[in-house]
Design a protein around this motif. Structure first.
Motif, PDB file in Angstrom:
ATOM      1  N   VAL A 528      28.797   4.831  30.808  1.00  0.00           N
ATOM      2  CA  VAL A 528      28.090   4.085  32.335  1.00  0.00           C
ATOM      3  C   VAL A 528      28.886   4.427  33.971  1.00  0.00           C
ATOM      4  CG1 VAL A 528      28.235   1.723  33.128  1.00  0.00           C
ATOM      5  CG2 VAL A 528      28.111   1.723  30.591  1.00  0.00           C
ATOM      6  N   TRP A 529      28.304   4.141  34.808  1.00  0.00           N
ATOM      7  CA  TRP A 529      28.306   4.697  36.225  1.00  0.00           C
ATOM      8  C   TRP A 529      28.143   4.075  37.529  1.00  0.00           C
ATOM      9  CZ3 TRP A 529      25.612   7.795  32.772  1.00  0.00           C
ATOM     10  CH2 TRP A 529      24.606   8.302  33.728  1.00  0.00           C
ATOM     11  N   GLU A 530      28.387   4.477  38.584  1.00  0.00           N
ATOM     12  CA  GLU A 530      28.033   4.237  39.662  1.00  0.00           C
ATOM     13  C   GLU A 530      28.427   5.047  40.979  1.00  0.00           C
ATOM     14  OE1 GLU A 530      28.563  -0.198  40.450  1.00  0.00           O
ATOM     15  OE2 GLU A 530      30.718   0.575  40.880  1.00  0.00           O
ATOM     16  N   LEU A 531      27.666   5.230  41.720  1.00  0.00           N
ATOM     17  CA  LEU A 531      27.912   6.462  42.823  1.00  0.00           C
ATOM     18  C   LEU A 531      26.726   6.190  44.095  1.00  0.00           C
ATOM     19  CD1 LEU A 531      27.191   9.633  42.340  1.00  0.00           C
ATOM     20  CD2 LEU A 531      25.927   9.574  44.080  1.00  0.00           C
ATOM     21  N   ARG A 532      27.586   6.159  45.028  1.00  0.00           N
ATOM     22  CA  ARG A 532      26.808   5.587  46.608  1.00  0.00           C
ATOM     23  C   ARG A 532      27.369   7.156  47.583  1.00  0.00           C
ATOM     24  NH1 ARG A 532      28.073   0.038  49.479  1.00  0.00           N
ATOM     25  NH2 ARG A 532      26.032   0.861  51.607  1.00  0.00           N
ATOM     26  N   VAL A 533      26.617   7.634  48.218  1.00  0.00           N
ATOM     27  CA  VAL A 533      26.397   8.270  48.828  1.00  0.00           C
ATOM     28  C   VAL A 533      26.246   8.052  50.389  1.00  0.00           C
ATOM     29  CG1 VAL A 533      25.651  10.375  49.895  1.00  0.00           C
ATOM     30  CG2 VAL A 533      25.804  10.360  48.332  1.00  0.00           C
ATOM     31  N   LEU A 534      27.233   7.239  51.288  1.00  0.00           N
ATOM     32  CA  LEU A 534      26.673   6.856  52.657  1.00  0.00           C
ATOM     33  C   LEU A 534      25.962   6.911  53.474  1.00  0.00           C
ATOM     34  CD1 LEU A 534      30.240   6.039  53.704  1.00  0.00           C
ATOM     35  CD2 LEU A 534      28.959   4.694  52.427  1.00  0.00           C
ATOM     36  N   GLY A 535      25.420   6.513  53.743  1.00  0.00           N
ATOM     37  CA  GLY A 535      23.909   7.097  55.115  1.00  0.00           C
ATOM     38  C   GLY A 535      22.527   7.625  53.723  1.00  0.00           C
ATOM     39  N   TRP A 536      22.978   8.576  52.748  1.00  0.00           N
ATOM     40  CA  TRP A 536      22.007   9.224  51.929  1.00  0.00           C
ATOM     41  C   TRP A 536      21.264  10.080  52.174  1.00  0.00           C
ATOM     42  CZ3 TRP A 536      22.615   8.054  47.005  1.00  0.00           C
ATOM     43  CH2 TRP A 536      23.574   7.239  45.924  1.00  0.00           C
ATOM     44  N   GLU A 537      20.249  10.337  52.165  1.00  0.00           N
ATOM     45  CA  GLU A 537      19.449  11.651  52.525  1.00  0.00           C
ATOM     46  C   GLU A 537      19.998  13.118  52.497  1.00  0.00           C
ATOM     47  OE1 GLU A 537      19.201  11.749  57.233  1.00  0.00           O
ATOM     48  OE2 GLU A 537      17.976  10.050  57.166  1.00  0.00           O
ATOM     49  N   VAL A 538      20.041  12.726  50.587  1.00  0.00           N
ATOM     50  CA  VAL A 538      20.540  13.924  50.044  1.00  0.00           C
ATOM     51  C   VAL A 538      19.527  13.618  48.936  1.00  0.00           C
ATOM     52  CG1 VAL A 538      23.071  13.564  50.528  1.00  0.00           C
ATOM     53  CG2 VAL A 538      22.456  12.456  48.873  1.00  0.00           C
ATOM     54  N   SER A 539      19.809  14.649  47.597  1.00  0.00           N
ATOM     55  CA  SER A 539      19.533  14.742  46.350  1.00  0.00           C
ATOM     56  C   SER A 539      20.345  14.223  45.242  1.00  0.00           C
ATOM     57  CB  SER A 539      18.701  16.050  45.963  1.00  0.00           C
ATOM     58  OG  SER A 539      17.575  16.625  47.427  1.00  0.00           O
ATOM     59  N   TYR A 540      19.492  13.544  44.398  1.00  0.00           N
ATOM     60  CA  TYR A 540      20.771  12.961  43.550  1.00  0.00           C
ATOM     61  C   TYR A 540      20.224  13.084  42.081  1.00  0.00           C
ATOM     62  CZ  TYR A 540      22.973   9.106  40.585  1.00  0.00           C
ATOM     63  OH  TYR A 540      23.344   8.528  39.149  1.00  0.00           O
ATOM     64  N   GLY A 541      20.826  13.644  40.990  1.00  0.00           N
ATOM     65  CA  GLY A 541      20.517  13.803  39.790  1.00  0.00           C
ATOM     66  C   GLY A 541      21.653  13.862  38.214  1.00  0.00           C
ATOM     67  N   GLN A 557      18.828  11.998  34.255  1.00  0.00           N
ATOM     68  CA  GLN A 557      17.497  11.498  35.394  1.00  0.00           C
ATOM     69  C   GLN A 557      17.316  12.814  36.554  1.00  0.00           C
ATOM     70  OE1 GLN A 557      19.230   8.383  37.642  1.00  0.00           O
ATOM     71  NE2 GLN A 557      18.215   8.926  40.085  1.00  0.00           N
ATOM     72  N   LYS A 558      15.940  12.664  36.776  1.00  0.00           N
ATOM     73  CA  LYS A 558      15.572  13.932  37.186  1.00  0.00           C
ATOM     74  C   LYS A 558      15.764  13.972  38.826  1.00  0.00           C
ATOM     75  CE  LYS A 558      11.188  15.934  37.998  1.00  0.00           C
ATOM     76  NZ  LYS A 558       9.938  16.269  38.108  1.00  0.00           N
ATOM     77  N   THR A 559      16.282  14.914  39.374  1.00  0.00           N
ATOM     78  CA  THR A 559      16.745  15.234  40.627  1.00  0.00           C
ATOM     79  C   THR A 559      15.859  14.871  41.693  1.00  0.00           C
ATOM     80  OG1 THR A 559      17.907  17.010  40.096  1.00  0.00           O
ATOM     81  CG2 THR A 559      17.436  16.877  42.611  1.00  0.00           C
ATOM     82  N   ARG A 560      15.666  14.062  42.365  1.00  0.00           N
ATOM     83  CA  ARG A 560      15.541  13.562  43.419  1.00  0.00           C
ATOM     84  C   ARG A 560      15.399  13.256  45.080  1.00  0.00           C
ATOM     85  NH1 ARG A 560      14.929   7.615  44.673  1.00  0.00           N
ATOM     86  NH2 ARG A 560      16.776   6.591  43.679  1.00  0.00           N
ATOM     87  N   LYS A 581      29.974  16.268  28.466  1.00  0.00           N
ATOM     88  CA  LYS A 581      29.900  15.658  29.704  1.00  0.00           C
ATOM     89  C   LYS A 581      28.846  15.399  31.059  1.00  0.00           C
ATOM     90  CE  LYS A 581      30.107  20.436  31.592  1.00  0.00           C
ATOM     91  NZ  LYS A 581      31.110  21.282  32.373  1.00  0.00           N
ATOM     92  N   VAL A 582      28.925  13.886  31.369  1.00  0.00           N
ATOM     93  CA  VAL A 582      27.431  13.729  32.019  1.00  0.00           C
ATOM     94  C   VAL A 582      27.864  15.039  33.192  1.00  0.00           C
ATOM     95  CG1 VAL A 582      26.732  12.001  33.382  1.00  0.00           C
ATOM     96  CG2 VAL A 582      27.223  11.966  30.461  1.00  0.00           C
ATOM     97  N   VAL A 583      27.227  15.433  34.533  1.00  0.00           N
ATOM     98  CA  VAL A 583      27.119  15.460  34.969  1.00  0.00           C
ATOM     99  C   VAL A 583      26.228  15.111  36.181  1.00  0.00           C
ATOM    100  CG1 VAL A 583      26.942  17.651  36.454  1.00  0.00           C
ATOM    101  CG2 VAL A 583      27.947  17.994  34.043  1.00  0.00           C
ATOM    102  N   LEU A 584      26.865  14.467  37.646  1.00  0.00           N
ATOM    103  CA  LEU A 584      26.315  13.566  38.860  1.00  0.00           C
ATOM    104  C   LEU A 584      26.610  15.260  39.540  1.00  0.00           C
ATOM    105  CD1 LEU A 584      28.239  10.646  38.393  1.00  0.00           C
ATOM    106  CD2 LEU A 584      26.297  11.157  37.312  1.00  0.00           C
ATOM    107  N   ILE A 585      25.225  15.087  40.318  1.00  0.00           N
ATOM    108  CA  ILE A 585      25.038  16.315  40.635  1.00  0.00           C
ATOM    109  C   ILE A 585      24.507  15.677  42.757  1.00  0.00           C
ATOM    110  CG2 ILE A 585      23.629  18.549  41.534  1.00  0.00           C
ATOM    111  CD1 ILE A 585      22.653  18.863  37.995  1.00  0.00           C
ATOM    112  N   VAL A 586      25.197  16.006  43.815  1.00  0.00           N
ATOM    113  CA  VAL A 586      24.239  15.644  44.858  1.00  0.00           C
ATOM    114  C   VAL A 586      24.270  16.573  45.472  1.00  0.00           C
ATOM    115  CG1 VAL A 586      25.417  13.564  46.829  1.00  0.00           C
ATOM    116  CG2 VAL A 586      25.356  13.121  44.223  1.00  0.00           C
TER     117      VAL A 586
END
Length: 610
Positions: A528-541, A557-560, A581-586
């Motif tokens: 279980v995870w939670e992630l935040r990028v301040l201001g976003w405008e990034v791609s996340y998968g 989760q497909k990159t969007r 391993k679960v990999v979070l990509i930003v």
């Protein structure tokens, strides 16, 4: 320290920011620009606007100097304030001496009752009846004046034998005739006995005037104390008149000396002002530091604070229900900073709600209630979250959000000014750090112009940051898991998955680069995870990569692309059937660096089912 107290209250609405409706440093600056007066009219506001327009160029120049690099507008972040020790052994010799002197002054003031409120004034109704009562004694005095010559003619005769020492008293003791005239002329010997203590003499005419009784009855009453005097003289014939009078004086003073009760214990924030409690030193040091260890000034401040607390009814206010639940989002305590200080947030933007604004400041009664509510919140925070032991946390961090603040001239202005005065005088040294966030450009420029007039101690406590630097600045002092979501952190009241005890990983995603977060997963576990990028405008998968060779990568989760107005926090979970391993990509395609916050948990199958 006195200057710091004033500047701190002017820059913030609290030691604990009691004035929660406008930026305090701006309040002080505005008071000087607009002038003194709680009821500023539109003409004054227009005049101030003109002055601000004239100074706008100067401000813009100041902003241009600081705006070249937004980090430069963060005041006080490099020279952070460091709290002094409250251990007596750590104090310098002059400070120890000042503390000892203040303790002596407090003890003496308690013994003298100087911490007690003065008695209330007499009610108006009895005062209106006083003229009627005073007229009656006046009439009786006039009646008594007709007989006064007889008493006056006999007084000198009584006083002359008293001056002749024992010789004059001997006939008075042996001559039985001297006792008989005593009934006819009681006032003859009464003044002689009252020569030392004049109170009986004053009481006798007062009693006669108030009761308006015949002279014979008064003479009978006054003859009784004289008979006692004669008995004493008969039993102790060797005593002189002076000796008898001397024994009468202590007898009269005995009732006054009888009430020698011990001074009542005096508490402030639940801490006694005298005694062996180690917390007493911490409280007294607050007042000493607020007055730069000037003992007399610190004593005056302490005494005034105690008297104000009694007159304001602080003890009763603590348990009062003021019925203002709608203000809970305006000022609230949330978490602690990295050093353990409780954090109090003041959110002015809540007053954009006109209904809420009217409920808080609609009339005098509502403004008075708001002031009581704010002080109640502060007092409860002090008692519940601060520790006055020498090594404890006895101050707090204030965070003031200036985003969409209400206009400076409004219904809240009067209560704000009143609150500032109360804070300056009654809550010294309760601020460890004061952080102003979402500060507009003109506020930053004004602060830059005011900065030379502030002491280094005061400037080290204050931090001002623009909206773009708000979260980053808060994270300097407060961990992201402690910062509410609305200010860039991950704290949520209704979060059932994570708490403030779950640490957050902070990463910086450089411009035009990619950052990954790898979470190891065991067989039959749930990530279980939670992630935040301040201001976003990034791609996340998100994807899962098994440890086994030849295993297939699973796209979780497909990159969007995530826009800036997206939900602030992304949450996800994945049940792993095998180790991996679960990999979070930003991916950050912009030209600005991004702050990434992430935390996670790996639950076993038993924990997941529970």
């Amino acid at each position: 320290m006195a200057e710091e107290t004033k500047q701190e209250a002017a820059a913030a609405a609290a030691v604990a920011e009691v004035a929660v409706t406008e930026p305090e440093p701006e309040t002080k600056a505005e008071d000087k620009a607009v002038g003194v007066g709680e009821k500023a009219d539109e003409a004054a506001a227009a005049a101030e606007a003109k002055e601000e327009e004239e100074e706008e160029k100067k401000m813009e120049e100041a902003v241009a100097e600081a705006g070249a690099d937004e980090a430069a507008v963060i005041e006080g972040s490099t020279a952070s304030f460091k709290e002094e020790s409250n251990l007596v052994a750590d104090l310098a010799d002059p400070e120890q001496k000042a503390l000892a002197q203040l303790k002596d002054l407090v003890a003496a003031a308690l013994a003298a009752g100087e911490f007690d409120l003065p008695p209330p004034p007499p009610p108006p109704t009895p005062a209106a009846e006083e003229p009627a009562k005073t007229d009656e004694p006046a009439k009786s005095d006039v009646a008594a004046e007709g007989e006064a010559p007889k008493a006056e003619s006999s007084e000198p005769k009584a006083e002359e034998p008293a001056k002749e020492e024992p010789k004059a008293e001997a006939p008075a003791q042996d001559d039985p005739k001297a006792e008989e005239p005593a009934k006819e002329e009681p006032k003859t010997e009464a003044p002689a006995a009252v020569a030392v203590a004049e109170e009986p003499k004053a009481e006798a005419p007062a009693a006669v005037a108030a009761a308006d009784e015949p002279k014979a009855e008064v003479a009978a009453e006054e003859a009784k104390p004289e008979e006692k005097t004669v008995v004493v003289a008969e039993e102790e014939g060797t005593k002189t008149v002076e000796a008898i009078e001397e024994t009468a004086v202590p007898a009269a003073s005995e009732p006054e000396a009888a009430p020698a009760a011990e001074p009542k214990e005096e508490l402030i924030w639940g801490v006694p002002l005298v005694g062996g409690d180690e917390r007493t030193d911490t409280v007294l040091l607050k007042f000493l530091r607020a007055r730069e260890f000037k003992v007399k000034e610190a004593m005056a401040m302490l005494k005034a604070a105690v008297l104000w607390r009694k007159s304001f009814g602080i003890d009763a206010l603590l348990g009062a229900d003021l019925g203002v639940p709608e203000l809970e989002n305006v000022v609230f305590y949330r978490g602690a900073d990295r050093e353990g200080h409780p954090v109090c947030y003041n959110v002015y933007s809540e007053f954009q709600d006109k209904d809420l604004y009217e409920k808080a400041f609609g009339d005098d009664e509502k403004r008075e209630r708001f002031l009581k509510w704010r002080i109640q919140l502060l007092e409860r925070g002090i008692r519940e979250q601060l520790d006055f032991s020498p090594s404890g946390i006895c101050s707090m961090v204030q965070v003031t959000d200036l985003k969409n603040s209400p206009p400076m001239l409004g219904k809240h202005r009067a209560v704000t000014r009143q609150a500032l005065a109360l804070l300056q005088d009654n809550y010294p040294e309760f601020i460890a750090k004061k952080v102003f966030i979402n500060v507009p450009w003109w506020y930053l420029a004004a602060n830059k112009m005011m900065s030379p007039f502030l002491t280094q101690r005061t400037k080290s406590k204050f931090t001002f940051c623009s909206p773009a630097k708000t979260a980053e600045t808060l994270f300097r002092y407060i961990a992201p898991e402690q910062v509410p979501v609305q200010f860039g952190g991950l704290y949520k009241e209704d979060d059932t998955e994570f708490s403030t005890s779950d640490g957050v990983t902070e990463l910086t995603v450089k411009p035009s680069s990619k950052e990954t977060v790898e979470i190891p997963a065991t067989e039959n576990s749930t990530v279980v995870w939670e992630l935040r990028v301040l201001g976003w405008e990034v791609s996340y998968g998100v994807e899962f990569t098994p440890d086994a060779e030849g295993g297939y990568t699973v796209i979780v989760q497909k990159t969007r692309k995530v826009p800036a107005n997206e939900e602030p926090i992304m949450k996800g979970s994945f049940k792993a059937g095998e180790p991996g391993k679960v990999v979070l990509i930003v991916n950050n395609p912009t030209s600005k660096k991004k702050k990434l916050l992430c935390r996670f948990k790996v639950k076993s199958s038993t924990e997941s089912s529970a």
